[in-house]
Design a protein around this motif. Structure first.
Motif, mmCIF file in Angstrom:
data_model
loop_
_atom_site.group_PDB
_atom_site.id
_atom_site.type_symbol
_atom_site.label_atom_id
_atom_site.label_comp_id
_atom_site.label_asym_id
_atom_site.label_seq_id
_atom_site.Cartn_x
_atom_site.Cartn_y
_atom_site.Cartn_z
ATOM 1 N N LEU A 116 -9.365 4.031 22.489
ATOM 2 C CA LEU A 116 -8.582 3.093 21.681
ATOM 3 C C LEU A 116 -8.055 3.742 20.411
ATOM 4 O O LEU A 116 -6.903 3.510 20.019
ATOM 5 N N LEU A 117 -8.872 4.556 19.763
ATOM 6 C CA LEU A 117 -8.463 5.168 18.503
ATOM 7 C C LEU A 117 -7.676 6.451 18.699
ATOM 8 O O LEU A 117 -7.127 7.004 17.738
ATOM 9 N N GLY A 118 -7.630 6.950 19.928
ATOM 10 C CA GLY A 118 -6.776 8.079 20.271
ATOM 11 C C GLY A 118 -7.126 9.355 19.525
ATOM 12 O O GLY A 118 -8.274 9.613 19.160
ATOM 13 N N ASP A 119 -6.103 10.157 19.288
ATOM 14 C CA ASP A 119 -6.282 11.405 18.547
ATOM 15 C C ASP A 119 -6.342 11.155 17.045
ATOM 16 O O ASP A 119 -6.707 12.039 16.277
ATOM 17 N N GLY A 120 -5.947 9.950 16.637
ATOM 18 C CA GLY A 120 -5.951 9.603 15.226
ATOM 19 C C GLY A 120 -5.082 8.388 14.994
ATOM 20 O O GLY A 120 -4.251 8.023 15.838
ATOM 21 N N LEU A 121 -5.268 7.757 13.857
ATOM 22 C CA LEU A 121 -4.485 6.565 13.549
ATOM 23 C C LEU A 121 -4.120 6.540 12.072
ATOM 24 O O LEU A 121 -4.715 7.231 11.255
ATOM 25 N N ARG A 122 -3.130 5.702 11.772
ATOM 26 C CA ARG A 122 -2.671 5.530 10.398
ATOM 27 C C ARG A 122 -2.433 4.046 10.152
ATOM 28 O O ARG A 122 -1.805 3.369 10.965
ATOM 29 N N VAL A 123 -2.960 3.550 9.038
ATOM 30 C CA VAL A 123 -2.767 2.161 8.630
ATOM 31 C C VAL A 123 -1.940 2.178 7.347
ATOM 32 O O VAL A 123 -2.222 2.957 6.427
ATOM 33 N N SER A 124 -0.922 1.346 7.275
ATOM 34 C CA SER A 124 -0.051 1.359 6.092
ATOM 35 C C SER A 124 0.427 -0.037 5.739
ATOM 36 O O SER A 124 0.461 -0.939 6.577
ATOM 37 N N VAL A 125 0.781 -0.204 4.464
ATOM 38 C CA VAL A 125 1.368 -1.452 3.983
ATOM 39 C C VAL A 125 2.529 -1.101 3.065
ATOM 40 O O VAL A 125 2.429 -0.190 2.239
ATOM 41 N N ASP A 126 3.622 -1.820 3.200
ATOM 42 C CA ASP A 126 4.812 -1.549 2.401
ATOM 43 C C ASP A 126 4.759 -2.327 1.094
ATOM 44 O O ASP A 126 4.158 -3.402 1.007
ATOM 45 N N SER A 127 5.418 -1.771 0.074
ATOM 46 C CA SER A 127 5.414 -2.415 -1.243
ATOM 47 C C SER A 127 6.257 -3.689 -1.271
ATOM 48 O O SER A 127 6.198 -4.439 -2.253
ATOM 49 N N SER A 128 6.997 -3.965 -0.220
ATOM 50 C CA SER A 128 7.774 -5.203 -0.152
ATOM 51 C C SER A 128 6.906 -6.403 0.201
ATOM 52 O O SER A 128 7.411 -7.534 0.300
ATOM 53 N N LEU A 129 5.625 -6.189 0.367
ATOM 54 C CA LEU A 129 4.704 -7.269 0.689
ATOM 55 C C LEU A 129 4.812 -8.400 -0.335
ATOM 56 O O LEU A 129 4.726 -8.171 -1.542
ATOM 57 N N ASP A 130 4.995 -9.615 0.147
ATOM 58 C CA ASP A 130 5.051 -10.802 -0.705
ATOM 59 C C ASP A 130 3.636 -11.346 -0.819
ATOM 60 O O ASP A 130 3.156 -12.064 0.061
ATOM 61 N N THR A 131 2.948 -10.998 -1.887
ATOM 62 C CA THR A 131 1.550 -11.396 -2.024
ATOM 63 C C THR A 131 1.392 -12.903 -2.125
ATOM 64 O O THR A 131 0.371 -13.454 -1.715
ATOM 65 N N ALA A 132 2.397 -13.593 -2.670
ATOM 66 C CA ALA A 132 2.310 -15.040 -2.784
ATOM 67 C C ALA A 132 2.258 -15.690 -1.409
ATOM 68 O O ALA A 132 1.623 -16.723 -1.217
ATOM 69 N N ALA A 133 2.917 -15.068 -0.423
ATOM 70 C CA ALA A 133 2.953 -15.635 0.920
ATOM 71 C C ALA A 133 1.590 -15.581 1.606
ATOM 72 O O ALA A 133 1.355 -16.286 2.583
ATOM 73 N N LEU A 134 0.699 -14.741 1.099
ATOM 74 C CA LEU A 134 -0.625 -14.634 1.717
ATOM 75 C C LEU A 134 -1.437 -15.912 1.549
ATOM 76 O O LEU A 134 -2.417 -16.125 2.270
ATOM 77 N N ASP A 135 -1.048 -16.754 0.588
ATOM 78 C CA ASP A 135 -1.742 -18.027 0.380
ATOM 79 C C ASP A 135 -1.229 -19.122 1.307
ATOM 80 O O ASP A 135 -1.752 -20.239 1.311
ATOM 81 N N SER A 136 -0.216 -18.811 2.112
ATOM 82 C CA SER A 136 0.358 -19.802 3.015
ATOM 83 C C SER A 136 -0.633 -20.154 4.121
ATOM 84 O O SER A 136 -1.371 -19.288 4.599
ATOM 85 N N PRO A 137 -0.670 -21.419 4.556
ATOM 86 C CA PRO A 137 -1.574 -21.792 5.657
ATOM 87 C C PRO A 137 -1.149 -21.148 6.982
ATOM 88 O O PRO A 137 -1.958 -21.021 7.897
ATOM 89 N N ASP A 138 0.124 -20.772 7.073
ATOM 90 C CA ASP A 138 0.602 -20.097 8.273
ATOM 91 C C ASP A 138 0.333 -18.600 8.159
ATOM 92 O O ASP A 138 0.295 -18.038 7.062
ATOM 93 N N VAL A 139 0.179 -17.947 9.297
ATOM 94 C CA VAL A 139 -0.006 -16.498 9.287
ATOM 95 C C VAL A 139 1.278 -15.865 8.788
ATOM 96 O O VAL A 139 2.343 -16.062 9.387
#
Length: 548
Positions: A387-410
């Motif tokens: 599943l993890l293969g030869d390697g993996l990378r996790v990333s998040v972009d700075s355009s993330l709307d942090t206020a939207a994280l409080d929304s009841p919807d995903v």
């Protein structure tokens, strides 16, 4: 490492502490036990200096000062060594203060500027903590120098003794001052004091101090080939410097075994400790040593390390298989990447099982694997490696709307995972796992598979970006400043605090009534943590924090 040194008159080469061949007279031969911390004043002060300097960022590079080094004052067979420099005039102290004073909270807390005597600042803090009748001006200032170090040195039998070396300007005043400190702060503890060049060597007993001083004069750590090799590998020394010898892992387990033996007459613990020692020796059979340094330079704080022969579970990968950090978009706020060698999980389980006395299965983990296999439908641990293969990378972009994280919807957020490996096999394991999830709960998960990779995320546009690659982060100055060997990185973390000003934005949102939080986040530029192998298979690690 350069041999050029500058600094205050009367001070010379870089500060280091060490050990040499076995002392001419076995320290402690008079039968004194080392089972208790009878000289906590010496060892505690040494460790405290290192901790305070490392945390506060004060001191100077041993390289930048004059004549004489702590490494000249202790024997060459030292197992481990930590040194600091408190010279108030060298450039690294100035760089440290200039950087740290960018943060309002630190500036107010420290109350220091480039002209302050950091030695006084530290010792007054120590003396205020339970020491009566002594002052920095009367009992420390007349003799204290700029450098000090703490080392672990082989003692009689299989034990290890702490050794503290401090640069002094007046040996007679130093002997008197140490005695006063011992009487006031150490409840009358005996402390041995001997002198090697411009350094006082402090140990628990006088006979030990004399013996170690003679050993250092005969063969000092500063002249030891392994010590010089490892300190060269980390480049310019900094305000805090560390060295670990190849013999340290096995010798420290000897100490633990002796302690177990002294705890009672029960044979079983001794047998267990002996087995543990054998396992540690085997685990570190290829270990050749290590060195590290903490340094400041032009708005950055760097912790650098180098080592060789670490166990496979913690060693850098020779041919990184993870997606490169530099392929991410320049707007990336944070990312993590890690590469995996073949059979990494099984090998790790085997080594840990041996250490814990449970064999390759890790002491009862066979039943755990079977239970997990029944619950997930996977073949373990093989499918985890797939599943993890030869390697993996996790990333998040700075355009993330942090206020939207409080929304009841995903929320649809620019967060993604890219896995390099056999896409068909990775998809097979993913399908098996997702089949265990109730219908509708992960409908927002987006997945794209290609030749040698699988990308997962919650936002299709961001998944498409991670699929195409070549995002331009490698050309970003902030990235290059904190990830120095991006093409070789087998594991690392990158955070760009300035990308889209997300860090100050989040600080303001989380602490709307505390503007000082935002003010202390604002100076941050980027953070990089990376590990790689060089052409000589030396493993390097680097943690760099940069400021605006």
């Amino acid at each position: 490492m350069s041999d050029q040194h500058t600094g205050a008159p009367g001070y010379g080469e870089p500060e280091y502490l060490g050990g040499a061949a076995a002392p001419a007279t076995e320290p402690g031969a008079e039968g004194a036990s080392r089972s208790g911390p009878r000289w906590g004043l010496v060892a505690g002060a040494g460790a405290g200096v290192v901790a305070v300097v490392a945390a506060g960022g004060f001191g100077l590079a041993q390289l930048l000062s004059g004549s004489g080094s702590p490494a000249d004052a202790v024997p060459a067979n030292a197992l481990a060594y930590v040194s600091v420099d408190l010279d108030p005039s060298a450039s690294q102290k100035i760089a440290a203060i200039q950087m740290l004073r960018k943060f309002p909270a630190l500036k107010e807390e420290m109350g220091l500027d480039a002209r302050d005597d950091v030695r006084k600042w530290f010792f007054e803090d120590v003396l205020d903590d339970g020491c009566k009748g002594v002052t920095y001006e009367a009992d420390v200032a007349p003799w204290i120098g700029n450098r000090m170090a703490l080392a672990a040195v082989p003692d009689q039998g299989s034990t290890v003794a702490p050794l503290f070396a401090v640069q002094v300007t007046d040996p007679d005043a130093a002997a008197q001052g140490v005695r006063a400190l011992a009487d006031s702060c150490g409840e009358g503890e005996d402390i041995g004091v001997a002198f090697v060049g411009d350094y006082a060597v402090l140990t628990e007993k006088q006979a030990d101090a004399d013996s170690y001083a003679r050993a250092a004069e005969a063969s000092a750590l500063s002249d030891d080939a392994d010590y010089r090799t490892w300190t060269d590998r980390i480049g310019d020394p900094g305000i805090v410097n560390v060295y670990v010898s190849a013999e340290a892992p096995a010798r420290m387990t000897d100490v633990a075994a002796d302690m177990a033996g002294e705890a009672g007459d029960d044979v079983a613990p001794q047998e267990q400790m002996q087995k543990m020692r054998q396992d540690v020796v085997e685990l570190y059979r290829d270990f050749e040593g290590a060195a590290g340094t903490l340094r400041f330079d032009d708005g950055t704080l760097e912790l650098a390390m180098a080592t060789k022969g670490m166990p496979g579970g913690v060693a850098a990968v020779d041919a990184p298989g993870a997606p490169a950090l530099g392929d991410l978009p320049a707007s990336t706020a944070a990312a993590f990447t890690v590469s995996f060698p073949d059979n990494w999980l099984q090998d790790w389980m085997t080594s840990m099982g041996d250490l814990l006395g449970g064999g390759a299965a890790g002491g009862g983990s066979e039943d755990l694997w079977k239970d997990l296999e029944a619950a997930t439908g996977l073949q373990l641990p093989e499918d985890v490696e797939t599943l993890l293969g030869d390697g993996l990378r996790v990333s998040v972009d700075s355009s993330l709307d942090t206020a939207a994280l409080d929304s009841p919807d995903v929320p649809t957020v620019p967060i993604g995972i890219r896995i390099n490996g056999d896409a068909a096999e990775i998809d097979r394991v993913l399908d098996t796992l997702l089949a265990q999830v109730p219908a509708g709960e992960l409908d927002e998960l987006k997945r794209t598979s290609g030749d040698g990779y699988v990308v997962l995320g919650l936002d299709q546009a961001y998944v498409d970006t991670l699929t195409s690659g070549g995002g331009g982060l490698a050309d970003d100055p902030s990235f290059r400043a904190v990830v120095p060997e991006a093409d070789r990185v087998s594991g690392g973390v990158f955070v760009n605090f300035d990308a889209g000003d997300w860090a100050t934005r989040v600080a303001g949102e989380m602490f709307p009534d505390e503007p000082e939080v935002k003010a202390n986040v604002a100076p941050l530029d980027a953070l990089g943590l990376s590990s790689w192998l060089d052409d000589d298979r030396v493993q390097h690690g680097s943690l760099i924090l940069s400021t605006d």
